[in-house]
Motif scaffolding. Structure first.
Motif, PDB file in Angstrom:
ATOM      1  N   ASP A  17       0.922  -1.748  -0.536  1.00  0.00           N
ATOM      2  CA  ASP A  17      -0.095  -0.466  -0.702  1.00  0.00           C
ATOM      3  C   ASP A  17       0.880   1.294  -0.330  1.00  0.00           C
ATOM      4  O   ASP A  17       0.484   2.051  -0.676  1.00  0.00           O
ATOM      5  N   THR A  19       3.864   1.691  -1.046  1.00  0.00           N
ATOM      6  CA  THR A  19       4.784   1.441  -2.180  1.00  0.00           C
ATOM      7  C   THR A  19       4.110   2.307  -3.639  1.00  0.00           C
ATOM      8  O   THR A  19       4.027   2.870  -3.980  1.00  0.00           O
ATOM      9  N   GLN A  20       2.742   1.871  -3.325  1.00  0.00           N
ATOM     10  CA  GLN A  20       1.684   2.391  -4.228  1.00  0.00           C
ATOM     11  C   GLN A  20       1.343   3.699  -4.080  1.00  0.00           C
ATOM     12  O   GLN A  20       1.238   5.120  -5.573  1.00  0.00           O
ATOM     13  N   PHE A  23       4.292   5.455  -5.636  1.00  0.00           N
ATOM     14  CA  PHE A  23       4.252   5.683  -7.071  1.00  0.00           C
ATOM     15  C   PHE A  23       2.541   6.933  -8.001  1.00  0.00           C
ATOM     16  O   PHE A  23       3.257   7.450  -8.686  1.00  0.00           O
ATOM     17  N   SER A  24       1.935   6.554  -6.812  1.00  0.00           N
ATOM     18  CA  SER A  24       1.110   7.662  -7.333  1.00  0.00           C
ATOM     19  C   SER A  24       0.809   8.927  -6.939  1.00  0.00           C
ATOM     20  O   SER A  24       0.933  10.402  -7.910  1.00  0.00           O
ATOM     21  N   SER A  35       6.923   1.276 -13.624  1.00  0.00           N
ATOM     22  CA  SER A  35       6.270  -0.242 -14.835  1.00  0.00           C
ATOM     23  C   SER A  35       7.203  -1.131 -14.743  1.00  0.00           C
ATOM     24  O   SER A  35       6.549  -2.540 -14.972  1.00  0.00           O
ATOM     25  N   TRP A  41       6.372  -4.480  -9.293  1.00  0.00           N
ATOM     26  CA  TRP A  41       5.768  -2.942  -9.769  1.00  0.00           C
ATOM     27  C   TRP A  41       5.229  -2.314 -10.660  1.00  0.00           C
ATOM     28  O   TRP A  41       4.363  -1.725 -10.593  1.00  0.00           O
ATOM     29  N   LEU A  44       1.217  -3.096  -9.280  1.00  0.00           N
ATOM     30  CA  LEU A  44       0.949  -2.059  -8.276  1.00  0.00           C
ATOM     31  C   LEU A  44       0.665  -1.396  -9.567  1.00  0.00           C
ATOM     32  O   LEU A  44      -0.748  -0.862  -8.954  1.00  0.00           O
ATOM     33  N   ILE A  45       1.407  -0.743 -10.294  1.00  0.00           N
ATOM     34  CA  ILE A  45       0.964   0.288 -11.326  1.00  0.00           C
ATOM     35  C   ILE A  45      -0.373   0.118 -12.043  1.00  0.00           C
ATOM     36  O   ILE A  45      -1.257   1.132 -12.334  1.00  0.00           O
ATOM     37  N   SER A  47      -2.586  -1.909 -11.166  1.00  0.00           N
ATOM     38  CA  SER A  47      -3.942  -2.361 -10.963  1.00  0.00           C
ATOM     39  C   SER A  47      -5.430  -1.626 -10.744  1.00  0.00           C
ATOM     40  O   SER A  47      -4.867  -0.319 -10.851  1.00  0.00           O
ATOM     41  N   PHE A  50      -5.264   1.156  -8.367  1.00  0.00           N
ATOM     42  CA  PHE A  50      -4.544   2.172  -8.705  1.00  0.00           C
ATOM     43  C   PHE A  50      -4.804   3.286  -8.941  1.00  0.00           C
ATOM     44  O   PHE A  50      -5.802   3.840 -10.934  1.00  0.00           O
ATOM     45  N   SER A  52      -3.765   8.342  -9.143  1.00  0.00           N
ATOM     46  CA  SER A  52      -3.120   9.101  -9.714  1.00  0.00           C
ATOM     47  C   SER A  52      -3.001  10.361 -10.465  1.00  0.00           C
ATOM     48  O   SER A  52      -4.095  10.231 -11.021  1.00  0.00           O
TER      49      SER A  52
END
Length: 376
Positions: A17, A19-20, A23-24, A35, A41, A44-45, A47, A50, A52
């Motif tokens: 969570d 890490t996401q 990334f956001s 990615s 990674w 996660l990106i 998903s 996700f 942003s």
């Protein structure tokens, strides 16, 4: 040996969570690079959960078709947040055809076969045949809950019918909707006959707005909307502010915007109007600064202004000149969601070298990192 101290935390020791969340906060170019680092990674990106802020800003895409060789085709994308152009990987044409269209995160070919790919994935998928194959139609991507799977569908409107390598000038009004989950085409009520004299994407613009697909005549100013739920066309009306030479209908957040070239008493201008979708009444919201307008053309003669094109989405509207080969000067207008104020600025020049194209396809789209194909 690694210089990392194992007693100190690194990104691999963080929760998924967190890490996401990190990334956001990245800009989209950095997000795309991240990615590609590893499968974790990327998952996660990519998903669906996700989110942003950078994914909500529409990018401006230009796809250039080279005069003689598809190997020299080029794709460019402009990120408004970083104010920079990016040269995208070369997009191979799966059908050896120049019938390319771009819309809302996808590239398409329409003849001799219909195929599509997400703009950042380059993984072409062919569909079952259109009932009426055609060149230069309008094309939209919309989402509903009835199709299952990923929920997106394509609507193909108008264009010149294409049969056995020949153009059929008699049938130009077909409307079809494609469901990728079923790989099936639905034939819908035809485009109203008022659009028969010019119904390709060269003389029409379109806008997906509040469950309707609007078709607008760039020069005729005829407008009609197709209800995507009830599958019916509205009555054809005329939407022409005083002095308009040509214009484009743009979906912008919670309103429709008409953007077009005017021959006003004070001289040529490029104007924006807010459109009431119920009454089709219009009110002017902005005029492009004259310095920006002059930067898009070499002179103020009408034939030069005629090469201006306009696309938009969300809160951004892009205007560019498609006739300036190897330059394609552009500007954008950002419409504030809070107070409706319009802010214009120049778009940087394209990265060099830029090939000379015989056709340029432009569209505006948010960038999805989760587009993939439904399971068979």
């Amino acid at each position: 040996m690694s210089d990392h101290n194992p007693k100190e935390p690194n990104i691999n020791s963080l929760s998924l969570d967190l890490t996401q969340l990190i990334f956001s906060s990245l800009p989209l170019p950095s997000l795309l690079r991240a990615s590609a680092v590893c499968k974790l990674w990327n998952s996660l990106i990519s998903s669906p959960s996700f989110t942003s802020p950078c994914l909500s800003y529409p990018w401006f895409f230009l796809f250039g078709l080279h005069n003689t060789s598809s190997r020299n085709n080029q794709s460019f994308a402009f990120d408004p947040l970083s104010n920079a152009w990016f040269l995208l990987p070369r997009l191979d044409d799966p059908s050896s055809s120049s019938a390319f269209i771009g819309s809302n995160g996808f590239f398409f070919t329409t003849t001799p076969n219909f195929s599509y790919t997400p703009v950042l994935k380059s993984a072409w998928r062919f569909t079952s045949p259109l009932k009426f194959s055609r060149l230069n139609p309008l094309l939209g991507v919309f989402y509903d809950g009835s199709s299952g799977g990923f929920g997106f569908k394509f609507i193909v409107v108008g264009g010149v019918r294409f049969i056995g390598g020949l153009v059929d000038i008699e049938d130009r009004l077909a409307v079809e909707i494609y469901d990728p989950n079923r790989d099936s085409w639905e034939l819908c009520p035809a485009l109203p006959a008022d659009f028969r004299s010019g119904n390709s994407s060269q003389s029409l613009s379109s806008a997906l707005f509040k469950g309707k697909f609007y078709v607008f005549g760039i020069y005729s100013c005829f407008v009609s909307s197709f209800d995507l739920r009830n599958r019916v066309w509205s009555e054809v009306q005329t939407l022409r502010p005083p002095g308009v030479i040509f214009s484009f209908l743009i979906p912008c957040n919670d309103m429709l915007v008409l953007a077009g070239m005017c021959n006003a008493p004070r001289g040529p201008s490029f104007n924006l109007w807010k459109i009431d979708e119920t009454t089709l009444e219009f009110s002017e919201i902005s005029i492009m600064p004259q310095s920006l307008l002059h930067s898009l053309v070499e002179s103020e003669e009408d034939e030069n202004f005629a090469s201006l094109k306009c696309v938009g989405m969300g809160n951004l509207i892009y205007v560019f000149n498609e006739e300036y080969h190897q330059k394609y000067p552009s500007c954008l207008c950002e419409i504030s969601a809070e107070n409706g104020k319009c802010s214009w600025r120049r778009v940087p020049q394209l990265p060099l070298p830029v090939n000379k194209f015989h056709k340029v396809i432009s569209f505006c789209s948010t960038v999805s990192l989760t587009h993939s194909f439904p399971q068979q």
